[in-house]
Each structure stands twice: as structure tokens, then as C-alpha cells.
Design a protein around this motif. Sequence first.
Motif: not given
Length: 427
Positions: A27-38
Motif C-alpha cells: 500500500a505504501e513505500v517509505r524510502h528512508v535512506p541510511a546515510q550514516f557518519d562512520p
Amino acid sequence: MILLNFSHPLTGEQIQEIEAITGQAVAEVRHVPAQFDPQQPFVPQVEALAEACQLTPEEWQTRPILVNPPSLNFIALVLLAELHGRMGYFPPMIRLRPVEGALPPRYEVAEVVNLQQVRESAHPEVRLMLISWVITLQPKETTTVPIDLGRATHAWFLTQVRQADPALAERLHEPNAARPFTVSALRGAGPASQGQVALTPEREYWLRVTSFEPELSRRLVEEVVPALPGEIRLAETPFALKGATCDPQEHPWAGQTTFEALAQEHLLGAGRPDRKLSLRFASPTTFRRTEGEASLTDGQGRAYRVAGHNVPLPLPGLAFASYLQRWNAFAPRALPPEVSATPRSAWPSAATGCRPCWSNSARRGRWDSWAPASSWPWCLIPTGCDCSTCWLLLPSTPAPDSGRPWGWGRRSESANRQIGGLADEAD
């Protein structure tokens, strides 16, 4: 179904592959990019990532959710722990693989992995969180036993547990504590007469024992049930043990599952839950009120009070509050109090499946033995029918020629035994 995508954007073709594998619509796609500071700790960044999904605590626990995890393994592992804490179970995840020979490179959905099932398969103790054993018995001689064997079966069960684990049996026997088990009375007997049921060696009868916690379930499977003696005595009556099973294929009242599996099936499935729920009480049942006095309402909107005693009626306010209390006492994830709210129109007219009928004493107008109960707008009268559990439900209006309301019956020793049997099986 909500798809939480923590990786690269998904194509329309990949969404269709997910729907084909799961049999559910996305029903829904929630795009939550995982852009982390190492250079920074991962845990606070994972918490922020989960918050970016914009789901309420109730939605985390009730909405069907599928996850496309981040490609970096360190982030994926920390995120999985965070999601389990919010959801109460491990979410299913998708696995992508490159399409062989495709130029430019393309990815297809290889499978949807049920992580909760993987966890349960690796830990038998978790698989046995909820278990129902059916124990089949055969009397060694023709005899009669009291219909209310609740105390006898309860004592027998604790004795079996004590032989395997005395400390566990002591904990199960603690007063005023939510018990993680139930033990039925003897099932399969015919109609009762004068509070007694006849048993014959030509027939088999059975008990059901259920457990709500892993430790007790494991003890039952590994030690208690395998060590059951060939002869079992209930109320001084000898029975031969004919078998025991937790396989629903062998008996409809047997089975095993988990809280997570129940939530997955009934709360997180694709279909909309039924708006109507039918409950069948196979034995006399009472619902205990011990926390002061409560105001409830019946199907006609009339208010009444219930305080500090066992109520032998499946009133929705008491029934669903009892079920919610039991769930929250043993399930890994509690449900909100609103779950116990039920339609007032669901209020039943009798505590058993028998049709209400006038008892002989009521026909003769024998009201002098009924105690007044001015704060209770209903009364129950034993009808004397063959089932020995049928009670007449009447409004608490003045009795004929008495000038006072009807109340709880104290007509005979048999009636007192029936009330005692109800209390023995109280939730």
C-alpha cells in the motif's frame, strides 16, 4: 502493507515481485535512506533512522511492515535490534540479487525472509511459548464423580509439576498472582444428575492443560508429560492414561503457537479483522473483580456495579478486560487499554449455551430462601436442568409478595457446589 526501504530505490517491477511472493498488496513505500557518519556512534543514528519512518507506537505494533534493510551490515544489525524493540517481533525482510547476464546490471527480488520464523526455529523454547496439551483418560471401573472436578485436576497438575521442578510449582501456586496456565475439569462426560456424572470404562475422557510461558511449556514437553504415570487418580477415582498430545491434528483442543504468531496472523495480516466476535464458553466461567468497585453498563444502557467478587457472567467489560490483562501479563509486547473496549450490544443473555427456563422452585413461588442483593441488578437461579450448569438470569426486581429484590441463590447444597465449581474455574 507498508514497505520500509532503507536501501536503494525500488522499481515498479520489484514491487510487483514482492506482491507476488507475499500475496499482499504494497500500500505504501517509505524510502528512508541510511546515510550514516562512520565517525559517530551508530545507535543514535539508527534511532533517528527509525523515527524518520514516521510511525506511531501503535502503528509499529499493528501495521503489517516489510523491510528492505540497509546494505551495510553494521547498520542493518543495529537497525534490526531497534525495530524488534519497537515492533515486538522481527520483521520480514526482502533480499535482492543481481539478474544474471543483465546489462546494465539489474536486481530482482530473490525472496522474502520471515525473520521471526527463523528465530523461533532456532529456539524450541520460544516455539513452545503457548501450548495446549490434551490428556486422554479411561476410568478403570464404572463410577460417579462430582461434576466440579476443578480443584482435583488443579491439584493433580501442580503435583506433576512439583515432581519435575519444586521451585516452579511453588511459584505457580502463589496466591493473588496471574497464573501462566489453565487446567480444565474432566471433559467428555454425559449429562449430570444431582451434581454427579457417571463414568464407564467403555468411554474415554480428557483434560486440557495450557501454558503461557516458555519455562513452564518446556517443562511440560520435556519432563512433566513424558513422566506421567500409567494411572492417574482424580477425586479418589483411578484412571488409566491413554495418551497425551499437543498436536491439533490429533485433537481439536490441542496446539502450540507463540504470541508473535498470533499477532502476525490476526493483527498484521492483509485482511481486515472481522467486526463480530463469537465466544463459546465450554464450561462454567467466572470473571474476577478484585480492584475495588467498577461501574459497567448492560446492552440496554443500564448501569450496575461489580466489586470484589467472581461474576459468573461473560459481561463484555469484564471478559475483555480479563483477556487483555492475561495477554499483557505474559506477552512480550503489551496491548493498549483501548483493546478491551467492546460493543455494548455484545452483552449475552445467559452464562451458558442452555436456554433460560423457570426452575421448579420458581414455579412454586419459593422465594423465602433468596438473599437480597440491592446493588446487583441481576440474579442467577439454578434451573435444575440435566446439564447442572444452566442458571436463570433475571432482573433484580422485587420478588412476588416479598417486597425485596431477588439475589444469589442459597437453595441447596447442590447449588452451593455449583457456585464453588464456578469459583474454582475463575479467571
